[in-house]
Design a protein around this motif. Structure first.
Motif, mmCIF file in Angstrom:
data_model
loop_
_atom_site.group_PDB
_atom_site.id
_atom_site.type_symbol
_atom_site.label_atom_id
_atom_site.label_comp_id
_atom_site.label_asym_id
_atom_site.label_seq_id
_atom_site.Cartn_x
_atom_site.Cartn_y
_atom_site.Cartn_z
ATOM 1 N N ILE A 133 7.425 -6.773 -8.481
ATOM 2 C CA ILE A 133 7.431 -5.417 -9.042
ATOM 3 C C ILE A 133 6.848 -4.491 -7.989
ATOM 4 O O ILE A 133 5.646 -4.549 -7.695
ATOM 5 C CB ILE A 133 6.611 -5.337 -10.343
ATOM 6 C CG1 ILE A 133 7.213 -6.277 -11.393
ATOM 7 C CG2 ILE A 133 6.587 -3.898 -10.856
ATOM 8 C CD1 ILE A 133 6.430 -6.303 -12.692
ATOM 9 N N PRO A 134 7.663 -3.641 -7.364
ATOM 10 C CA PRO A 134 7.174 -2.770 -6.287
ATOM 11 C C PRO A 134 6.119 -1.795 -6.784
ATOM 12 O O PRO A 134 6.130 -1.393 -7.961
ATOM 13 C CB PRO A 134 8.442 -2.033 -5.836
ATOM 14 C CG PRO A 134 9.575 -2.863 -6.323
ATOM 15 C CD PRO A 134 9.098 -3.483 -7.591
ATOM 16 N N PRO A 135 5.224 -1.375 -5.897
ATOM 17 C CA PRO A 135 4.192 -0.418 -6.284
ATOM 18 C C PRO A 135 4.697 1.025 -6.296
ATOM 19 O O PRO A 135 3.960 1.931 -6.691
ATOM 20 C CB PRO A 135 3.126 -0.603 -5.195
ATOM 21 C CG PRO A 135 3.892 -1.025 -3.982
ATOM 22 C CD PRO A 135 5.021 -1.867 -4.510
ATOM 23 N N PHE A 136 5.931 1.246 -5.864
ATOM 24 C CA PHE A 136 6.459 2.605 -5.714
ATOM 25 C C PHE A 136 7.609 2.855 -6.690
ATOM 26 O O PHE A 136 8.161 1.933 -7.277
ATOM 27 C CB PHE A 136 6.950 2.830 -4.280
ATOM 28 C CG PHE A 136 7.762 1.690 -3.728
ATOM 29 C CD1 PHE A 136 9.034 1.385 -4.228
ATOM 30 C CD2 PHE A 136 7.268 0.902 -2.687
ATOM 31 C CE1 PHE A 136 9.777 0.333 -3.712
ATOM 32 C CE2 PHE A 136 8.014 -0.154 -2.165
ATOM 33 C CZ PHE A 136 9.269 -0.436 -2.678
ATOM 34 N N GLN A 137 7.967 4.140 -6.811
ATOM 35 C CA GLN A 137 9.166 4.563 -7.519
ATOM 36 C C GLN A 137 10.006 5.383 -6.540
ATOM 37 O O GLN A 137 9.719 6.533 -6.264
ATOM 38 C CB GLN A 137 8.811 5.401 -8.757
ATOM 39 C CG GLN A 137 8.313 4.597 -9.937
ATOM 40 C CD GLN A 137 9.412 3.700 -10.516
ATOM 41 O OE1 GLN A 137 10.558 4.113 -10.659
ATOM 42 N NE2 GLN A 137 9.051 2.455 -10.845
ATOM 43 N N LEU A 138 11.040 4.728 -6.006
ATOM 44 C CA LEU A 138 11.850 5.352 -4.965
ATOM 45 C C LEU A 138 12.917 6.270 -5.549
ATOM 46 O O LEU A 138 13.429 6.044 -6.643
ATOM 47 C CB LEU A 138 12.541 4.280 -4.119
ATOM 48 C CG LEU A 138 11.629 3.364 -3.302
ATOM 49 C CD1 LEU A 138 12.439 2.247 -2.657
ATOM 50 C CD2 LEU A 138 10.894 4.162 -2.232
ATOM 51 N N ARG B 99 0.807 -1.224 0.000
ATOM 52 C CA ARG B 99 0.000 0.000 0.000
ATOM 53 C C ARG B 99 0.839 1.273 0.000
ATOM 54 O O ARG B 99 0.315 2.365 0.243
ATOM 55 C CB ARG B 99 -0.930 0.003 1.217
ATOM 56 C CG ARG B 99 -1.929 -1.149 1.216
ATOM 57 C CD ARG B 99 -2.892 -1.036 2.379
ATOM 58 N NE ARG B 99 -3.857 -2.135 2.401
ATOM 59 C CZ ARG B 99 -4.838 -2.266 3.290
ATOM 60 N NH1 ARG B 99 -4.990 -1.353 4.262
ATOM 61 N NH2 ARG B 99 -5.668 -3.289 3.224
ATOM 62 N N LEU B 100 2.104 1.136 -0.268
ATOM 63 C CA LEU B 100 3.003 2.296 -0.202
ATOM 64 C C LEU B 100 3.345 2.803 -1.599
ATOM 65 O O LEU B 100 4.507 3.008 -1.944
ATOM 66 C CB LEU B 100 4.269 1.921 0.564
ATOM 67 C CG LEU B 100 4.074 1.458 2.009
ATOM 68 C CD1 LEU B 100 5.412 1.089 2.637
ATOM 69 C CD2 LEU B 100 3.385 2.543 2.841
ATOM 70 N N SER B 101 2.342 3.036 -2.397
ATOM 71 C CA SER B 101 2.563 3.431 -3.788
ATOM 72 C C SER B 101 3.187 4.823 -3.914
ATOM 73 O O SER B 101 3.807 5.146 -4.931
ATOM 74 C CB SER B 101 1.241 3.384 -4.562
ATOM 75 O OG SER B 101 0.298 4.260 -3.975
ATOM 76 N N ARG B 102 3.058 5.656 -2.886
ATOM 77 C CA ARG B 102 3.600 7.014 -2.945
ATOM 78 C C ARG B 102 4.973 7.124 -2.281
ATOM 79 O O ARG B 102 5.524 8.210 -2.160
ATOM 80 C CB ARG B 102 2.623 7.977 -2.272
ATOM 81 C CG ARG B 102 1.254 8.053 -2.963
ATOM 82 C CD ARG B 102 0.271 8.865 -2.150
ATOM 83 N NE ARG B 102 0.741 10.216 -1.903
ATOM 84 C CZ ARG B 102 0.169 11.060 -1.042
ATOM 85 N NH1 ARG B 102 -0.882 10.669 -0.339
ATOM 86 N NH2 ARG B 102 0.652 12.276 -0.879
ATOM 87 N N LEU B 103 5.528 6.002 -1.867
ATOM 88 C CA LEU B 103 6.798 6.010 -1.157
ATOM 89 C C LEU B 103 7.929 6.495 -2.072
ATOM 90 O O LEU B 103 8.092 6.025 -3.188
ATOM 91 C CB LEU B 103 7.122 4.595 -0.653
ATOM 92 C CG LEU B 103 8.277 4.464 0.343
ATOM 93 C CD1 LEU B 103 7.948 5.171 1.648
ATOM 94 C CD2 LEU B 103 8.588 2.983 0.608
ATOM 95 N N LYS B 104 8.723 7.453 -1.565
ATOM 96 C CA LYS B 104 9.864 7.992 -2.311
ATOM 97 C C LYS B 104 11.194 7.707 -1.616
ATOM 98 O O LYS B 104 12.218 7.600 -2.280
ATOM 99 C CB LYS B 104 9.704 9.517 -2.495
ATOM 100 C CG LYS B 104 8.468 9.934 -3.268
ATOM 101 C CD LYS B 104 8.513 9.420 -4.697
ATOM 102 C CE LYS B 104 7.287 9.886 -5.483
ATOM 103 N NZ LYS B 104 7.273 9.318 -6.859
ATOM 104 N N LEU B 105 11.169 7.629 -0.306
ATOM 105 C CA LEU B 105 12.396 7.433 0.470
ATOM 106 C C LEU B 105 12.211 6.260 1.407
ATOM 107 O O LEU B 105 11.287 6.244 2.205
ATOM 108 C CB LEU B 105 12.740 8.707 1.246
ATOM 109 C CG LEU B 105 14.039 8.733 2.063
ATOM 110 C CD1 LEU B 105 14.537 10.167 2.199
ATOM 111 C CD2 LEU B 105 13.848 8.135 3.470
#
Length: 406
Positions: A44-49, A21-27
């Motif tokens: 495949i992660p839901p985020f783009q870090l 549920r951490l699709s907005r994770l950046k860091l």
């Protein structure tokens, strides 16, 4: 969105479900914990870090394939992550766009002979990389590949870059199997502050072009097979704080300008001859003086008590003469030094700045021990053994309150 739980005592298994549920994770900063990262190899992660720091967590043994899905990454630290695998071919193309890369202290393997490194900060130290040194871009600021299995000459890697605007400040190629002569193209790397080529199988003479590195603060060439004298051009390096040329076949006299700005001066286990130049006494900041196992002769200079860092009073501060380390936006480059103490070779890193040692053993010094040397109130180690000294030990030896080893 940021998730930072670094530097705690947290543990447990972290699976892909935890991140679902951490699709907005950046860091993502989980460093210095005991987490076990257990995700599917096809995840495949839901985020783009933008930043990943998982140092000291168990990420291995396989190299994490999911990293290649992170197209916005600028900072990657997966050091001490128990990776025991070959770095995949895709990683080096991927890494070209990542500004900070730290893979140190794993067991990552691979031949990097045809790889071009383009990151600003890259630390591949203490792994199993092999082949010739990779090519490096002039954009690199920190380049550390120490303690690997690189072989062959250094010149093809660094002399192919003809760019006087290079930004490289730290180059650490120590503890590899690099061979051949030292390169003679140092004029291309005017920004260098720290150069460590120690513990290889390099031969030949020290090139004059090293003296063109006017900003150089530390020079490590120890544990090689270098011969000849110390080039006079090094006098131009007026910011040199650490000079480590020990365990080579260097010869001639110790230059009278040597160490004028230096805190650490190690020339042990070479073929130097002649007297200790009195100019050594002018190095007020000197904390390590090691001329052991050479062919030096004459008397021990009486003026050594002018070295105030060893004679300093109790209110003397360690930082008075400047740090030996180098601060970066992302961390610290620690200097290291191998010294013979208590009959064995020991490595000093974080504690190097606090060391006070003088070793003139295994030479041909004669005469009496000057009483002035017993004014070294901060000296922790003094070795004058295996010379031709005569006379008595001064009663002032009791003034050496910090002495641990004689």
């Amino acid at each position: 969105m940021a998730l930072s739980v670094a530097s705690n005592s947290l543990s447990g298994v972290v699976s892909e479900v935890k991140f679902s549920r951490l699709s907005r994770l950046k860091l993502l900063d989980m460093a210095a914990n005991a987490f076990i990262i257990d995700v599917n190899s096809h995840w495949i992660p839901p985020f783009q870090l933008q930043m990943i720091s998982i140092s000291s967590c168990k990420l291995g043994p396989k190299f994490p394939a999911w990293l290649q899905t992170q197209k916005s990454l600028t900072y990657l630290d997966i050091s001490k992550a128990r990776l025991v695998d070959a770095a995949p071919d895709w990683f080096w193309n991927f890494a070209a766009c990542v500004k900070y890369i730290k893979l140190s202290n794993n067991a990552i393997s691979g031949d990097l002979s045809s790889v071009l490194l383009n990151s600003s900060f890259i630390d591949l130290s203490s792994n199993h990389f092999r082949g010739q040194l990779p090519l490096i871009s002039p954009h690199i600021t920190m380049y550390n590949v120490a303690n690997n299995s690189f072989s062959g000459p250094i010149s093809p890697s660094i002399c192919s870059v003809v760019n006087l605007e290079s930004k490289l400040e730290v180059m650490d190629l120590s503890r590899n199997n690099l061979s051949g002569d030292l390169p003679d193209c140092w004029r291309h790397w005017q920004s260098l502050l720290h150069l460590n080529l120690g513990s290889n199988i390099l031969s030949g003479k020290i090139p004059n072009s090293l003296g063109s590195l006017l900003r150089l603060q530390s020079l490590h060439l120890a544990n090689n097979s270098l011969f000849g004298d110390i080039p006079h051009s090094l006098k131009n390096c007026k910011d040199l704080k650490l000079i480590d040329l020990g365990v080579n076949q260097l010869a001639g006299n110790i230059p009278n300008w040597m160490g004028e700005w230096t805190r650490v001066l190690q020339l042990r286990s070479n073929k130097f001859s002649g007297n200790i130049p009195p100019q050594i006494c002018q190095i007020s900041s000197l904390i390590v003086l090691d001329f052991s196992n050479n062919s030096l002769s004459g008397s021990i200079p009486k003026c050594l008590n002018n070295i105030s860092a060893m004679v300093a009073s109790d209110n003397w501060h360690n930082d008075e003469y400047g740090s030996l380390d180098h601060n970066y936006d992302y961390g610290l480059y620690l200097e290291n030094l191998m010294l013979m103490t208590k009959g064995k070779e020991s490595e000093y890193t974080k504690n190097l700045g606090y060391l006070r040692t003088t070793n003139l053993s295994s030479n041909n010094f004669s005469g009496s021990i000057p009483t002035e040397i017993f004014l070294f109130a901060k000296l922790q180690s003094l070795n004058l053994s295996q010379n031709h000294l005569i006379g008595k030990i001064s009663k002032d030896v009791g003034s050496m309150k910090s002495l641990e080893i004689t």
